[in-house]
Scaffold this active site. Sequence first.
Site, short mmCIF file in Angstrom:
data_model
loop_
_atom_site.label_atom_id
_atom_site.label_comp_id
_atom_site.label_asym_id
_atom_site.label_seq_id
_atom_site.Cartn_x
_atom_site.Cartn_y
_atom_site.Cartn_z
N ASP A 83 0.76 -1.08 -0.13
CA ASP A 83 -0.04 -0.08 -0.15
C ASP A 83 0.93 1.18 -0.02
OD1 ASP A 83 -2.28 1.88 0.74
OD2 ASP A 83 -3.33 -0.03 1.21
N HIS A 131 -3.48 6.19 3.01
CA HIS A 131 -4.50 4.99 2.76
C HIS A 131 -4.01 3.72 3.34
CE1 HIS A 131 -6.07 1.85 0.07
NE2 HIS A 131 -7.25 2.60 -0.10
N SER A 181 -11.51 -1.07 -0.96
CA SER A 181 -10.32 -1.22 -0.24
C SER A 181 -10.36 -1.79 1.23
CB SER A 181 -9.44 0.17 0.03
OG SER A 181 -9.03 0.52 -1.41
#
Length: 439
Positions: free
Chosen positions: A142, A195, A358
């Site tokens: 990520d 994120h 996600s």
Amino acid sequence: MNNFIVISDGRPLAEVERRLAKYLPGLDVRLFAFSQHQAILRGTLLRALEIEYPSIPLLQLLAVCGVADLKPIGDEASATILAARDAIDLPARTGVAAATRAARAAVGLDWHLVQVRVPQAWQLLGGPDAIAWNGTKVGHIDTGYTGHPAFGFPATWLDTANAETFFPASDNADATPIAELGAGLDNGIGVSAGHGTKIGGTICGHDDSASGGPFFGVAPKVPVVEVRITDIVLINHAQREFEQAVTHLLAQGVGVINVSLGVFLGTMRRELRRAVNAAYDAGVIMVCAAGNHVNSVVGPASLVRTVAVAGVTRDDTPWSGSSFGPEVDFSAPAADLRRASVRGTSSFSYGFGGDGTSYATAMTTGAAALWLTHRAAELDAAYPQRWQRIEAFRALARATARVPAVWQPGSFGTGVLDVAALLDADLPAASDLAQAEAA
């Protein structure tokens, strides 16, 4: 066109949503705002209006809902707009946080955990505070991680010693290089900064002191190896780094890899395909996000050797932002989740309103970690070939998924993830499993 820009006639976008919901009951009709009066509307909702009201001109019906103008927009353009939007320009989604808090207060846990029966799964392993992971380890590719309290810092369970950064060089020779912190750390800069923290918290978080009440990931305190390869969730440019990340994670002995990223409207290169094949051959479950705001499932979720997850809302309706298609194995919550949040690298909080496949992917990765731990003593004996444990997980997750009253099995998989049923189901025979074709 898959998407359209809608411009309201001055009414709040929330009012447009309310009116759309009146005409399309049972569907998730949310708009994806990028200014106070402009938003992206999925083309599937327009098609639903045409089917339900064939005798009423579409523009006339939209005008009643408060839409002054409608413009088609390409997938790439809409994704770029949504990725670059600034929260300060967006209208508040009134009621979302209050409803999420109320749902949590009713049962003492966040709704998305209850919806997929995580608490019942925890009890099979001694409860969320007592799970002995016994060698189970998760890989997470990520934007990297931060020192968020959801990870227990300073006494974190993240495997920081083996965290890595494989960041692609800029194609722009004139650009001023931005310093990378290395060791898997997010530097807080970029379109999707933070994120990795949000998704990592959904996988393994555990914070009894969290604002709003104790916060749990699906697999609390499971060891996670973080690898940073990007600062944006679109990884067309980082496929070589994706392979480097997978190679590193396989060397660390992870059992499942979370990929809440995607190759968007581009070619999946041989490096990414090699990485997917390597993980599959090693028996490592690769869980991938179906994608957001485009119809077709993005890569690597579109490859049959991965587990592809789409998104649903708290009402079990397909989330309007989710990609969909026959590649999807099943779905999980992907809208209005409570999640760990970060601004920059040191301003930590717990926010409401997390959206995206996600999150559905992260929940599934947590479920895979629970399953691998619960069945650890049986897997090697049951499956002489490493790939068989991946197909066993897929088969059980699909077979035990809860099917809502109204469902789209050809688009959103077999149903909604049921973690307790997954852990409780008997392992399928090796002879019943088929090896997926190479990517």
